[in-house]
Scaffold this motif. Structure first.
Motif, PDB file in Angstrom:
ATOM      1  N   TRP A 207       0.816  -1.220   0.000  1.00  0.00           N
ATOM      2  CA  TRP A 207       0.000   0.000   0.000  1.00  0.00           C
ATOM      3  C   TRP A 207       0.850   1.271   0.000  1.00  0.00           C
ATOM      4  CZ3 TRP A 207      -0.977  -4.059   3.415  1.00  0.00           C
ATOM      5  CH2 TRP A 207      -0.200  -4.062   4.578  1.00  0.00           C
ATOM      6  N   LYS A 208       2.177   1.120   0.075  1.00  0.00           N
ATOM      7  CA  LYS A 208       3.048   2.288  -0.001  1.00  0.00           C
ATOM      8  C   LYS A 208       3.246   2.753  -1.437  1.00  0.00           C
ATOM      9  CE  LYS A 208       4.004   2.331   4.430  1.00  0.00           C
ATOM     10  NZ  LYS A 208       3.468   3.371   5.303  1.00  0.00           N
ATOM     11  N   LYS A 209       2.908   1.894  -2.389  1.00  0.00           N
ATOM     12  CA  LYS A 209       3.064   2.286  -3.797  1.00  0.00           C
ATOM     13  C   LYS A 209       2.055   3.367  -4.154  1.00  0.00           C
ATOM     14  CE  LYS A 209       5.064  -1.938  -5.703  1.00  0.00           C
ATOM     15  NZ  LYS A 209       6.221  -1.263  -6.274  1.00  0.00           N
ATOM     16  N   GLY A 244      -5.443   0.105   0.277  1.00  0.00           N
ATOM     17  CA  GLY A 244      -5.283  -1.324   0.038  1.00  0.00           C
ATOM     18  C   GLY A 244      -6.170  -1.768  -1.103  1.00  0.00           C
ATOM     19  N   VAL A 245      -6.478  -3.072  -1.111  1.00  0.00           N
ATOM     20  CA  VAL A 245      -7.347  -3.619  -2.145  1.00  0.00           C
ATOM     21  C   VAL A 245      -8.309  -4.626  -1.528  1.00  0.00           C
ATOM     22  CG1 VAL A 245      -5.710  -3.368  -4.056  1.00  0.00           C
ATOM     23  CG2 VAL A 245      -5.739  -5.472  -2.732  1.00  0.00           C
ATOM     24  N   ALA A 246      -9.390  -4.872  -2.257  1.00  0.00           N
ATOM     25  CA  ALA A 246     -10.326  -5.941  -1.908  1.00  0.00           C
ATOM     26  C   ALA A 246     -10.283  -6.943  -3.055  1.00  0.00           C
ATOM     27  CB  ALA A 246     -11.734  -5.389  -1.720  1.00  0.00           C
ATOM     28  N   TYR A 247      -9.873  -8.166  -2.754  1.00  0.00           N
ATOM     29  CA  TYR A 247      -9.752  -9.199  -3.786  1.00  0.00           C
ATOM     30  C   TYR A 247     -11.102  -9.880  -4.002  1.00  0.00           C
ATOM     31  CZ  TYR A 247      -4.701  -8.711  -3.212  1.00  0.00           C
ATOM     32  OH  TYR A 247      -3.427  -8.210  -3.173  1.00  0.00           O
ATOM     33  N   ILE A 248     -11.446 -10.105  -5.270  1.00  0.00           N
ATOM     34  CA  ILE A 248     -12.685 -10.802  -5.608  1.00  0.00           C
ATOM     35  C   ILE A 248     -12.381 -12.288  -5.728  1.00  0.00           C
ATOM     36  CG2 ILE A 248     -14.555 -11.036  -7.277  1.00  0.00           C
ATOM     37  CD1 ILE A 248     -14.115  -8.142  -8.045  1.00  0.00           C
ATOM     38  N   LEU A 249     -13.012 -13.077  -4.879  1.00  0.00           N
ATOM     39  CA  LEU A 249     -12.750 -14.514  -4.830  1.00  0.00           C
ATOM     40  C   LEU A 249     -13.112 -15.184  -6.151  1.00  0.00           C
ATOM     41  CD1 LEU A 249     -14.226 -15.136  -1.285  1.00  0.00           C
ATOM     42  CD2 LEU A 249     -11.822 -15.382  -1.895  1.00  0.00           C
ATOM     43  N   SER A 250     -12.352 -16.191  -6.515  1.00  0.00           N
ATOM     44  CA  SER A 250     -12.637 -16.945  -7.737  1.00  0.00           C
ATOM     45  C   SER A 250     -13.513 -18.154  -7.446  1.00  0.00           C
ATOM     46  CB  SER A 250     -11.323 -17.403  -8.383  1.00  0.00           C
ATOM     47  OG  SER A 250     -10.565 -18.183  -7.473  1.00  0.00           O
ATOM     48  N   ARG A 251     -14.006 -18.270  -6.241  1.00  0.00           N
ATOM     49  CA  ARG A 251     -14.897 -19.363  -5.823  1.00  0.00           C
ATOM     50  C   ARG A 251     -16.106 -18.766  -5.129  1.00  0.00           C
ATOM     51  NH1 ARG A 251     -13.601 -19.525  -0.347  1.00  0.00           N
ATOM     52  NH2 ARG A 251     -11.596 -18.540   0.109  1.00  0.00           N
ATOM     53  N   SER A 252     -17.221 -19.446  -5.254  1.00  0.00           N
ATOM     54  CA  SER A 252     -18.430 -18.960  -4.590  1.00  0.00           C
ATOM     55  C   SER A 252     -18.324 -19.203  -3.095  1.00  0.00           C
ATOM     56  CB  SER A 252     -19.670 -19.662  -5.139  1.00  0.00           C
ATOM     57  OG  SER A 252     -19.588 -21.057  -4.902  1.00  0.00           O
ATOM     58  N   ILE A 253     -19.023 -18.393  -2.327  1.00  0.00           N
ATOM     59  CA  ILE A 253     -18.961 -18.493  -0.868  1.00  0.00           C
ATOM     60  C   ILE A 253     -20.343 -18.220  -0.301  1.00  0.00           C
ATOM     61  CG2 ILE A 253     -18.315 -16.060  -0.543  1.00  0.00           C
ATOM     62  CD1 ILE A 253     -16.423 -17.051   1.714  1.00  0.00           C
ATOM     63  N   ILE A 263      -6.205  -7.029   7.967  1.00  0.00           N
ATOM     64  CA  ILE A 263      -6.234  -5.599   8.256  1.00  0.00           C
ATOM     65  C   ILE A 263      -4.975  -5.242   9.042  1.00  0.00           C
ATOM     66  CG2 ILE A 263      -7.539  -3.692   9.232  1.00  0.00           C
ATOM     67  CD1 ILE A 263      -9.046  -5.191   7.058  1.00  0.00           C
ATOM     68  N   TYR A 264      -4.223  -4.263   8.532  1.00  0.00           N
ATOM     69  CA  TYR A 264      -3.027  -3.773   9.193  1.00  0.00           C
ATOM     70  C   TYR A 264      -3.287  -2.359   9.692  1.00  0.00           C
ATOM     71  CZ  TYR A 264      -0.445  -7.678   7.108  1.00  0.00           C
ATOM     72  OH  TYR A 264       0.009  -8.927   6.763  1.00  0.00           O
ATOM     73  N   VAL A 265      -2.610  -2.004  10.761  1.00  0.00           N
ATOM     74  CA  VAL A 265      -2.646  -0.633  11.267  1.00  0.00           C
ATOM     75  C   VAL A 265      -1.212  -0.153  11.408  1.00  0.00           C
ATOM     76  CG1 VAL A 265      -3.259   0.870  13.195  1.00  0.00           C
ATOM     77  CG2 VAL A 265      -4.848  -0.917  12.454  1.00  0.00           C
ATOM     78  N   LYS A 266      -0.896   0.906  10.682  1.00  0.00           N
ATOM     79  CA  LYS A 266       0.473   1.415  10.631  1.00  0.00           C
ATOM     80  C   LYS A 266       1.454   0.304  10.282  1.00  0.00           C
ATOM     81  CE  LYS A 266      -0.383   5.241  13.755  1.00  0.00           C
ATOM     82  NZ  LYS A 266      -1.830   5.018  13.849  1.00  0.00           N
ATOM     83  N   ASP A 267       1.057  -0.515   9.330  1.00  0.00           N
ATOM     84  CA  ASP A 267       1.858  -1.588   8.750  1.00  0.00           C
ATOM     85  C   ASP A 267       1.989  -2.818   9.640  1.00  0.00           C
ATOM     86  OD1 ASP A 267       2.317   0.133   6.596  1.00  0.00           O
ATOM     87  OD2 ASP A 267       4.128   0.935   7.523  1.00  0.00           O
TER      88      ASP A 267
END
Length: 595
Positions: A207-209, A244-253, A263-267
């Motif tokens: 997330w630093k990028k 950050g990002v939210a990844y979309i799962l390739s499998r149903s859930i 979840i990170y806080v201050k890395d």
């Protein structure tokens, strides 16, 4: 005269409280000493921006030494912050706001007493030339002494495993725990022993990028979660300085699943439980996020539910919704692919989010009597939307509706009926209609006066045969002609039928309570009949109408009645099986008698 007294603190009790209620496992002591070291370096860098922060862990004979080149503590700091439970230097440090630190509760060091009987700390502040040793014991006592010699600014902590806690000082355990919490921390973290030397945080925090590179993020996601993803959604929240990002799962859930991610806080890693931070409908995503400013609980394993968190959740929700807006405009194929995998989750999302409903409803497929169709496809073709409320109702009318080219939606699946009803907001009011099984016969072609006269006696006779089954008869023309009759039952008639069966079963046993209760309901509800509609186009029905043998006619009607139950996927009871068997036996006997 009133006299003031000080509270007495039982340190053993406090330690038990920490281990049993606050922290999730004893190994969390590693996270706490790591966090203290990182915060100390952060404070030092505010004074000396050129400082290269280093946290060095050394492990020898069940003793862990943690050394950092942070800001250090003065003698006053030691008395104030190490010797007063709950006092944190991070809340009173004039050089920094509390938002610069990961922790701020002043109880982290106490977690070490979960695995140690004694803590030794040697520290030198950047504001002092003197070095001090603080030694605390789990009985609540501590000593402070000045140490001769000149040391670099920073802090060194010595922890020796107490009995039965040696497993938490194993090299691999310490390394895995450090990597689990600190793999993205900005300062160098090392773990050394007599024969092993490893750098913990080899990776630059993604997330630093400044620019999101999807290919890079997807590689990070595969490394973090050990699975491939369909796509990833950029996430930003100005409220918590969150990225950050939210990844979309390739499998149903399942939509009952908890939303898991990182979840990170201050890395520094905080939690994999994302329920509080993510919108409730986001079951289909796995987030990887870092927040610079978010309020944590004392355990630093959860978030406070406050207005700031609510606003962050709304901003995250907006990021996900914007992603779908862009897909609908620029990449409809990917949108359809995502819908095919996460159909149930996106249906719930469309229910709860009005803005997204208008987009997703164009692509969400529904099961109908004429195959899979979207609501807009149905409306454009038929100018109406008809649906059943349950799967059972749909099964009752599926074949006959299809034969008449009547499009009816199966609204019995989760959220489907709600989505259909919501479609009223998109089209003219009244075009959406719930269809009951008994309504389907209204679509069939009626008989001419001449045909009605020919069938009057037959229908009257059939009514008498099926009166005991609380089933009334009618006759119309419908397709397919191979089906001799269809059975429909309203919810009220179905309920009455079940009451009757319950009553009969109860009174035939030694326990009559349920039968008596069923009788009460039966008296309260007005009598309602199911219906059996014969198909005038069917050759067997036509022959039956002209049959003069009442025994044959009765037997065939009983057989067709049970057959229609089977065709409509209705439950077949013992009494129905007996009716069918008796009818077949009667026909066989009649044939044999003739021969």
């Amino acid at each position: 005269m009133e006299k003031n007294y000080n509270f007495q603190v039982n340190l053993d009790g406090i330690i038990s409280l920490l281990s049993e209620n606050l922290y999730s496992n004893p190994g969390v002591y590693i996270r706490e000493v790591l966090q203290n070291a990182v915060d100390a370096i952060t404070a030092h860098k505010k004074v000396n921006d050129d400082l290269e922060g280093v946290v060095n862990f050394e492990l020898y004979s069940n003793t862990l030494i943690i050394e950092d080149n942070g800001i250090g503590l003065t003698l006053e700091d030691i008395h104030t912050f190490l010797s007063v439970i709950g006092q944190s230097s991070k809340r009173k440090n004039s050089e920094l706001s509390s938002n610069d630190f990961i922790g701020r509760f002043g109880i982290g060091l106490l977690s070490c007493f979960i695995v140690c009987d004694e803590i030794t700390l040697i520290t030198k502040s950047i504001h002092s030339d003197e070095t001090y040793e603080w030694k605390g014991k789990n009985d609540g006592t501590y000593t402070i002494k000045k140490i001769d010699g000149s040391l670099e600014a920073g802090t060194r902590v010595y922890l020796k495993a107490k009995e039965d806690c040696e497993e938490f000082f194993d090299y691999d355990y310490v390394y895995d725990t450090l990597k689990y919490y600190g793999k993205f921390l900005p300062y160098k973290i090392l773990l050394n022993s007599e024969d092993k030397n490893k750098k913990v945080n080899k990776y630059f925090a993604p997330w630093k990028k400044d620019v999101l590179n999807k290919e890079y993020w997807l590689l990070v996601g595969k490394e973090e979660f050990k699975e491939n993803f369909i796509d990833c959604i950029p996430i930003k929240s100005s409220t918590g300085n969150l990225n950050g990002v939210a990844y979309i799962l390739s499998r149903s859930i399942s939509i009952s699943s908890k939303i898991k991610g990182k979840i990170y806080v201050k890395d520094m890693f905080v939690s994999d439980n994302c329920e509080k931070l993510m919108p409730s409908w986001a079951f289909f995503i796995k987030p990887l996020l870092n927040a610079e400013d978010i309020r944590l609980t004392a355990s630093r394993e959860d978030f406070f539910e406050d207005k700031a968190l609510e606003k962050m959740r709304d901003e995250i929700s907006d990021c996900i919704k914007n992603y779908f807006y862009k897909l609908a405009a620029a990449d409809q194929k990917k949108l359809v692919d995502i819908i095919n995998v996460h159909y149930d989750s996106l249906k719930l999302m469309a229910i709860e989010e009005d803005e997204l409903y208008s987009i997703l409803i164009n692509y969400l497929p529904f099961q109908t009597t004429l195959g899979k169709k979207s609501l807009w496809n149905i409306y454009e073709e038929f100018k109406y939307i008809k649906y059943t409320l349950t799967v059972d109702e749909f099964k009752q009318i599926e074949k006959t509706a299809k034969a008449q080219n009547i499009c009816i939606i199966n609204g019995g699946y989760v959220n489907d009926a709600d989505l259909v009803e919501k479609f009223n907001e998109c089209i003219k009011l009244g075009a959406v209609e719930r269809v009951k099984p008994e309504d389907i016969t209204e679509e069939f072609e009626g008989l001419s006066i001449n045909e009605m006269n020919k069938t009057f006696d037959f229908i009257d006779f059939a009514d008498g045969v099926l009166r005991r089954e609380k089933c009334s008869c009618s006759i119309k023309k419908f397709e397919p002609e191979e089906i001799p009759a269809i059975y429909n039952i309203s919810e009220e008639a179905k309920f009455l039928k079940e009451i009757k069966e319950t009553k009969e079963e109860s009174f035939s046993s030694s326990i009559n309570l349920f039968g008596e209760i069923a009788s009460i309901f039966e008296e309260e509800i007005q009598e309602s009949f199911a219906s059996l509609c014969f198909n005038y186009n069917n050759f067997l029905v036509k022959r039956l109408i002209g049959c003069n043998d009442k025994e044959v006619k009765k037997a065939v009607i009983e057989i067709l009645y049970v057959q229609s139950l089977m065709l409509g996927n209705h439950p077949i009871k013992n009494v129905d099986n007996e009716l069918f068997t008796n009818g077949v036996n009667k026909l066989i006997n009649l044939v044999l008698e003739e021969k």
